[in-house]
Design an enzyme around this catalytic site. Structure first.
Site, PDB file in Angstrom:
ATOM      1  N   GLU A 121       6.830   0.996   1.137  1.00 58.07           N
ATOM      2  CA  GLU A 121       5.827   0.156   0.477  1.00 58.07           C
ATOM      3  C   GLU A 121       5.871   0.223  -1.054  1.00 58.07           C
ATOM      4  O   GLU A 121       4.919   0.691  -1.700  1.00 58.07           O
ATOM      5  CB  GLU A 121       4.427   0.513   1.001  1.00 58.07           C
ATOM      6  CG  GLU A 121       4.315   0.341   2.513  1.00 58.07           C
ATOM      7  CD  GLU A 121       2.877   0.415   3.040  1.00 58.07           C
ATOM      8  OE1 GLU A 121       1.983   0.806   2.284  1.00 58.07           O
ATOM      9  OE2 GLU A 121       2.670   0.067   4.211  1.00 58.07           O
ATOM     10  N   GLU A 169       5.591   0.297  10.700  1.00 60.73           N
ATOM     11  CA  GLU A 169       4.200   0.761  10.780  1.00 60.73           C
ATOM     12  C   GLU A 169       3.338  -0.367  11.299  1.00 60.73           C
ATOM     13  O   GLU A 169       3.501  -1.526  10.907  1.00 60.73           O
ATOM     14  CB  GLU A 169       3.638   1.181   9.409  1.00 60.73           C
ATOM     15  CG  GLU A 169       4.134   2.515   8.901  1.00 60.73           C
ATOM     16  CD  GLU A 169       3.548   2.884   7.536  1.00 60.73           C
ATOM     17  OE1 GLU A 169       2.383   2.516   7.247  1.00 60.73           O
ATOM     18  OE2 GLU A 169       4.258   3.545   6.766  1.00 60.73           O
TER      19      GLU A 169
HETATM   20  C1  FCB Z   1       0.344   2.397   4.813  1.00 62.69           C
HETATM   21  C2  FCB Z   1       1.056   3.674   4.445  1.00 62.69           C
HETATM   22  C3  FCB Z   1       0.817   4.808   5.413  1.00 62.69           C
HETATM   23  C4  FCB Z   1      -0.586   4.826   5.956  1.00 62.69           C
HETATM   24  C5  FCB Z   1      -1.023   3.463   6.430  1.00 62.69           C
HETATM   25  C6  FCB Z   1      -2.412   3.409   6.991  1.00 62.69           C
HETATM   26  O1  FCB Z   1       0.116   1.654   3.663  1.00 62.69           O
HETATM   27  O2  FCB Z   1       2.433   3.465   4.357  1.00 62.69           O
HETATM   28  O3  FCB Z   1       1.176   5.998   4.772  1.00 62.69           O
HETATM   29  O4  FCB Z   1      -1.442   5.368   5.022  1.00 62.69           O
HETATM   30  O5  FCB Z   1      -0.917   2.534   5.382  1.00 62.69           O
END
Ligand code: FCB
Length: 442
Positions: free
Chosen positions: A163, A349
């Site tokens: 990110e 994620e």
């Molecule tokens: C993302 C992050 C991860 C976690 C999630 C909820 O932005 O990459 O580390 O905190 O959000």
């Protein structure tokens, strides 16, 4: 819903969020260690000193992954464990920790995906400007190169930066994350150097890693939709779309930043040296998509950036205040595929925080997370059926952990963690996911 037989079923974590023992065995402090020990930065004054104590309980945690039936696990390596000052002397004990972890994962039949940078820059490098310093790209590539040399023979999947947008925006522009800066010029520089560091690391990877190993980057993406069809709302939505979804991918795939965003930031726009954009376009093997929610935005003259996000009444929202919008996963996967071509994608994620609590029997029932997981997997499957080359899904997160500025107040895990005793309990969602994976792998 049948996924391909070689699909990766995983969960994700990040070093500072789970490991604890941040200074153990010669590790150097990170900017998150420093930031979380600065009063007023983290909810309830929490920090990552203990977290999930994974640095000492990693063996048990692999057992939990096995019980979940995972065949993949995405985690990050802490730069400062391996290079306490960020560059120079190597800390063998830190390196050995990750070698043991990778070996044990492979032994358990779990494919590791290693993220090299999940936000925990060695503090000493921040004293030299951190990502706002162009040299940081080289420091990162050197660290990456060391990791490829040491672990490239056994780890098949690598991600450079997690990110980059969040690093740039929350770390350097809005100050909610380490290093807590509020400086638009520094933010634009940091963004550019993150891209450069990413690309230089990919180049080192091609020289060091075995030919079948793969490397990619992990941006946070999500639909940015206008609240109405008024031209102003459409304009701000397009601007946010450029800023969040295109800002790091356009340079990699097209060699240019999105023009709308560059015009908007004007004099602060990043200044690329002559070869930079060519380096940044170094081909990668996959894109990791982190998807949580969408944004619905409206023009707002009273706001400093001219927009506000519009709360979706009547829709389910997670503890983060994020709308549950599964279709957005399909939409964003389709968009990435249509926009950047046939490159393989992973969902690196996707997950939700809810207010989980053990009942009198000590069980943690989280039906909302089961629904979330199911609905998002359906959208992932829909994308696959429509030709998106999706290769795996990593739920965020394996276990409840340190959620950055929110400390331990947001629980995302498939495993419930009692932070007093460090006991892990599988939530209903964990059981549901295990059952789902077992059916898929039958
Ligand atoms: C993302 C992050 C991860 C976690 C999630 C909820 O932005 O990459 O580390 O905190 O959000």
């Amino acid at each position: 819903m049948q996924f391909p037989s070689d699909f990766l079923w995983g969960a994700a974590t990040a070093a500072y969020q789970i490991e604890g023992s941040p200074l153990a065995d010669g590790a150097g402090a990170s900017i998150w260690h420093r930031f979380s020990h600065t009063p007023g930065t983290i909810l309830n004054g929490d920090n990552g000193d203990v977290a999930c104590d994974h640095y000492r309980r990693w063996h048990e945690d692999i057992e939990w992954m096995r019980r979940l039936g995972l065949n993949a696990y995405r985690f990050s390596t802490a730069w400062g464990r391996v290079l306490p000052c960020g560059r120079g002397a190597v800390n063998q004990k830190g390196l050995d920790f990750y070698k043991r972890l990778v070996d044990a994962l492979l032994h358990a039949g779990i494919t590791p995906m290693i993220t090299l940078y999940h936000w925990d820059l060695p503090a000493e490098l921040q004293d030299h400007g951190g990502w706002a310093n162009r040299d940081c790209a080289k420091w990162f590539a050197d660290y990456a190169c060391l990791m490829f040399r040491e672990l490239g023979d056994r780890a098949p999947l690598w991600a450079t930066i997690n990110e980059p947008w969040v690093v740039m925006a929350l770390g350097y522009l809005w100050g909610q994350h380490a290093p807590g800066m509020r400086d638009i010029g520094a933010a634009a520089k940091a963004g550019h150097h993150l891209l450069l560091g990413h690309a230089k690391a990919v180049q080192a990877f091609r020289a060091e890693a075995p030919p079948n190993a793969k490397i990619g980057i992990v941006p946070n993406l999500g639909p940015q939709q206008p609240a109405s069809d008024s031209p102003q709302d459409q304009l701000v939505a397009a601007l946010w779309h450029g800023f969040i979804n295109r800002y790091f991918l356009d340079p990699i795939f097209r060699g240019e930043y999105p023009e709308t965003v560059i015009n908007f930031i004007g004099e602060f726009a990043p200044k690329a040296a002559p070869d930079d954009m060519q380096i940044i376009q170094t081909p990668i093997d996959f894109i990791g998509v982190n998807y949580y929610t969408r944004s619905v935005v409206a023009y707002d003259a009273s706001d400093p950036i001219g927009s506000r996000s519009v709360y979706q009444e009547g829709k389910l929202h997670t503890e983060m205040g994020w709308e549950v919008y599964p279709e957005g996963l399909y939409e964003i996967l389709r968009w990435v595929h249509d926009e950047y071509g046939a490159i393989p994608l992973y969902i690196t994620e996707n997950g939700a925080a809810f207010r989980d609590e053990p009942n009198a029997q000590g069980e943690v029932d989280d039906p909302l997370r089961v629904e979330y997981l199911k609905a998002h997997l359906e959208q992932a499957h829909r994308a696959l059926q429509d030709g998106v080359p999706l290769k795996g899904y990593f739920y965020w997160s394996l276990m409840d952990n340190f959620e950055w500025a929110f400390g331990y107040s947001k629980r995302f895990g498939l495993l419930y963690v009692d932070f007093e005793t460090q006991q892990r309990t599988m939530k209903s969602s964990g059981r549901w996911y295990a059952h789902f994976i077992a059916q898929q792998r039958r």
